[in-house]
Design an enzyme around this catalytic site. Structure first.
Site, mmCIF file in Angstrom:
data_model
loop_
_atom_site.group_PDB
_atom_site.id
_atom_site.type_symbol
_atom_site.label_atom_id
_atom_site.label_comp_id
_atom_site.label_asym_id
_atom_site.label_seq_id
_atom_site.Cartn_x
_atom_site.Cartn_y
_atom_site.Cartn_z
ATOM 1 N N HIS A 263 0.805 -1.218 0.000
ATOM 2 C CA HIS A 263 0.000 0.000 0.000
ATOM 3 C C HIS A 263 0.841 1.272 0.000
ATOM 4 O O HIS A 263 0.334 2.370 -0.280
ATOM 5 C CB HIS A 263 -0.948 0.008 1.202
ATOM 6 C CG HIS A 263 -2.279 0.623 0.899
ATOM 7 N ND1 HIS A 263 -2.413 1.744 0.113
ATOM 8 C CD2 HIS A 263 -3.542 0.268 1.268
ATOM 9 C CE1 HIS A 263 -3.692 2.082 0.021
ATOM 10 N NE2 HIS A 263 -4.403 1.193 0.711
ATOM 11 N N ASP A 267 -1.822 2.211 -4.658
ATOM 12 C CA ASP A 267 -3.111 2.501 -4.052
ATOM 13 C C ASP A 267 -4.159 1.507 -4.551
ATOM 14 O O ASP A 267 -4.000 0.899 -5.617
ATOM 15 C CB ASP A 267 -3.556 3.923 -4.383
ATOM 16 C CG ASP A 267 -2.692 4.981 -3.700
ATOM 17 O OD1 ASP A 267 -2.126 4.658 -2.636
ATOM 18 O OD2 ASP A 267 -2.575 6.089 -4.232
#
Length: 290
Positions: A263, A267
């Site tokens: 992450h 995204d």
């Protein structure tokens, strides 16, 4: 540092008992994971750790402890109807057609040993997808994100000494035949322990396929410094909604894939877009040739 590495201990987690807080060997041994006591009366065999198994353990632990994983899953319909005019085909028939044509053509210049697999298509589709969603082809470098220009795909191979991930370099510029021969050669040499370090160290993206074992779905651990890994499950027949069918449904073959993402780099929307593009390629493989 050598003792800490051998014992699998992170020096950052220790408090030193030496002068000025210096960490001593005794501190490392004290912080080493303890060996679980055997269950009373149970028969057992202690298997020494090979150097390969130690490296695998260290890297996987590092990945799970330091990389914020999240997971995206989609079903890919590999028997989705293709309609062109009044003629309807299925992807499964189309795959067979492609395989047949390629074998016939390539066998003229080979000994007839070419046998393309669905994994070859997944590797090529993944490489082509990187051209459209290049953010997945990146690494976290602490103070910046490195985005790679080439797509070097690591392919997970099980060996007697443990999992290894030989690399198909420049997969974005290779055809199915070249990808297939690369994977076959790399897998054979991996199982024979004949790979050179540069053939399995690195890579920009990893594919792990357990479909041949009947596993329908699983999540894989990211292979650092990569940012993503694709876990491929087995194809399975399912009832699928179909508005073109009077009954409202049809029977199709689907394959479940799950991408683990870092992450910090990728995204959710970027990962989702990557999977959407991959799904498009594999459900309509003719687009891979355009």
């Amino acid at each position: 540092k050598k003792v800490a590495s051998e014992q699998g201990v992170d020096l950052a987690t220790l408090s030193g008992s030496g002068p000025g807080g210096r960490i001593r060997a005794a501190d490392v041994f004290a912080g080493a994971p303890s060996v679980a006591a055997a269950v009373h009366g149970a028969a057992f065999t202690d298997i020494p750790l090979s150097s390969v198994r130690k490296v695998i353990a260290q890297r996987l632990m590092q990945s799970k402890q330091t990389i914020p994983h999240y997971y995206l899953t989609v079903d890919i319909e590999i028997s989705k109807p293709l309609t062109q005019g009044a003629v309807s085909y299925t992807i499964s028939i189309f795959f067979s057609y492609i395989f047949s044509c390629l074998r016939k053509q390539l066998n003229q210049s080979s000994s007839g040993d070419l046998k393309l697999s669905i994994n070859d298509f997944i590797i090529q589709a993944s490489a082509l997808t990187m051209k459209h969603v290049s953010g997945v082809n990146s690494s976290w470098m602490e103070s910046f994100i490195r985005r790679y220009h080439n797509v070097d795909i690591s392919v997970a191979v099980a060996t007697d000494s443990g999992l290894i991930t030989p690399i198909v370099f420049g997969a974005e510029s290779k055809g199915l035949e070249t990808i297939h021969r690369d994977v076959v050669s790399l897998a054979e040499r991996a199982r024979e322990n004949k790979l050179k370090p540069q053939e399995f160290q690195g890579g920009t993206f990893t594919i792990s396929n357990l479909g041949m074992y009947g596993v329908k779905h699983f999540t894989a651990i990211i292979n650092p410094p990569q940012s993503c890994i694709l876990a491929v499950g087995a194809a399975d027949k399912k009832i699928i909604p179909d508005t073109n069918n009077e009954s409202g449904y049809s029977t199709g073959t689907t394959m479940c894939v799950t991408m683990s993402c870092d992450h910090r780099v990728v995204d959710g929307a970027v990962g989702a877009e990557w999977l959407r593009k991959l799904k498009g390629y594999l459900e309509n493989p003719v687009t891979m040739l355009l």
